[in-house]
Design a protein around this motif. Structure first.
Motif, PDB file in Angstrom:
ATOM      1  N   ASP A   1      -1.741  32.018  44.940  1.00 16.84           N
ATOM      2  CA  ASP A   1      -1.016  32.959  45.786  1.00 16.84           C
ATOM      3  C   ASP A   1      -0.074  33.821  44.951  1.00 16.84           C
ATOM      4  N   THR A   2       0.689  33.192  44.055  1.00 18.35           N
ATOM      5  CA  THR A   2       1.678  33.934  43.266  1.00 18.35           C
ATOM      6  C   THR A   2       1.613  33.642  41.779  1.00 18.35           C
TER       7      THR A   2
ATOM      8  N   LYS B   1      -3.932  30.816  56.800  1.00 22.53           N
ATOM      9  CA  LYS B   1      -3.416  32.189  56.920  1.00 22.53           C
ATOM     10  C   LYS B   1      -4.543  33.191  56.729  1.00 22.53           C
ATOM     11  N   THR B   2      -4.380  34.322  57.377  1.00 22.33           N
ATOM     12  CA  THR B   2      -5.224  35.468  57.114  1.00 22.33           C
ATOM     13  C   THR B   2      -4.317  36.574  56.589  1.00 22.33           C
ATOM     14  N   ILE B   3      -4.614  37.051  55.392  1.00 23.51           N
ATOM     15  CA  ILE B   3      -3.837  38.098  54.753  1.00 23.51           C
ATOM     16  C   ILE B   3      -4.627  39.400  54.848  1.00 23.51           C
TER      17      ILE B   3
ATOM     18  N   VAL C   1      -4.788  28.780  47.059  1.00 21.88           N
ATOM     19  CA  VAL C   1      -5.406  29.205  48.312  1.00 21.88           C
ATOM     20  C   VAL C   1      -6.911  28.934  48.252  1.00 21.88           C
ATOM     21  N   LEU C   2      -7.376  28.024  49.097  1.00 20.10           N
ATOM     22  CA  LEU C   2      -8.799  27.694  49.190  1.00 20.10           C
ATOM     23  C   LEU C   2      -9.431  28.642  50.201  1.00 20.10           C
ATOM     24  N   ILE C   3     -10.389  29.487  49.744  1.00 20.74           N
ATOM     25  CA  ILE C   3     -11.011  30.444  50.669  1.00 20.74           C
ATOM     26  C   ILE C   3     -12.372  29.965  51.173  1.00 20.74           C
TER      27      ILE C   3
ATOM     28  N   PRO D   1      -9.595  41.670  55.257  1.00 23.74           N
ATOM     29  CA  PRO D   1      -8.750  40.481  55.413  1.00 23.74           C
ATOM     30  C   PRO D   1      -9.289  39.315  54.586  1.00 23.74           C
ATOM     31  N   VAL D   2      -8.381  38.465  54.124  1.00 22.50           N
ATOM     32  CA  VAL D   2      -8.746  37.275  53.350  1.00 22.50           C
ATOM     33  C   VAL D   2      -8.133  36.068  54.042  1.00 22.50           C
ATOM     34  N   MET D   3      -9.000  35.134  54.473  1.00 23.38           N
ATOM     35  CA  MET D   3      -8.537  33.909  55.125  1.00 23.38           C
ATOM     36  C   MET D   3      -8.545  32.777  54.112  1.00 23.38           C
ATOM     37  N   GLY D   4      -7.516  31.931  54.163  1.00 25.91           N
ATOM     38  CA  GLY D   4      -7.476  30.804  53.248  1.00 25.91           C
ATOM     39  C   GLY D   4      -6.540  29.705  53.712  1.00 25.91           C
TER      40      GLY D   4
END
Length: 171
Positions: free
Chosen positions: A70-71, A24-26, A160-162, A32-35
């Motif tokens: 993530d949460t 996902k890209t947030i 989430v692994l970035i 933006p943060v991809m992970g």
């Protein structure tokens, strides 16, 4: 004597048809943060293919993971890394069936109550089992997984692994 570093991003990951983390890209507030979103209840696997360059045979490899929750805001995550290595023109092993070496793990605890705080942890691949007879110039695959079934992994939600980095000595 020097240290070789190779850096890997989430979008370079390869996946089998089942049990893989979601890419996902947030859109963050400023960038933006991809992970890769590794589930908190089912073990998921991602793979990266690369060439082992300037590797000093038999030396430890350090896999450093950059991740965030993530949460969740507490508890630990268990990560696993495993290496498969094939020496071109020497190994007789079928490239599609080469087994991974012995997996190594690390347990990393989420710090404080700040959600989505960036964490880093390292896994050391050492010895003949985890290093999978790696040699300079080998074609390699690295498998990275989260192990939520491990009793030490108590963090709810996705990890989430970035990105990750491989480091080793050239001698």
């Amino acid at each position: 004597m020097g240290t070789v570093y190779q850096t890997f991003t989430p979008d370079a990951a390869l996946f089998q048809t089942t049990a893989f983390p979601q890419l996902k890209t947030i859109n963050g507030t400023n960038y933006p943060v991809m992970g890769l979103y590794y589930d908190g209840t089912v073990s998921e696997l991602a793979y990266w293919q690369f060439k082992l360059r300037n590797y000093g045979a038999g030396v430890d490899m350090i896999v450093t993971l950059d991740w965030y929750a993530d949460t969740a805001v507490a508890n630990a995550v268990v990560w696993e890394a495993a290496l498969a290595a094939i020496t071109p023109d020497a190994d007789t092993q079928d490239v599609e069936t080469r087994a991974f070496g012995t997996a190594a793990t690390v347990t990393d605890t989420h710090l404080t109550t700040t959600g989505q705080r960036l964490h880093t942890c390292s896994i050391t691949l050492t010895g003949s089992g985890p290093l999978n007879s790696a040699a300079d110039g080998d074609a390699c695959w690295m498998r990275i997984a989260r192990l939520p079934a491990n009793a030490a992994d108590g963090m709810a939600g996705d990890a989430v692994l970035i990105g990750w980095q491989l480091a080793y000595s050239d001698t």
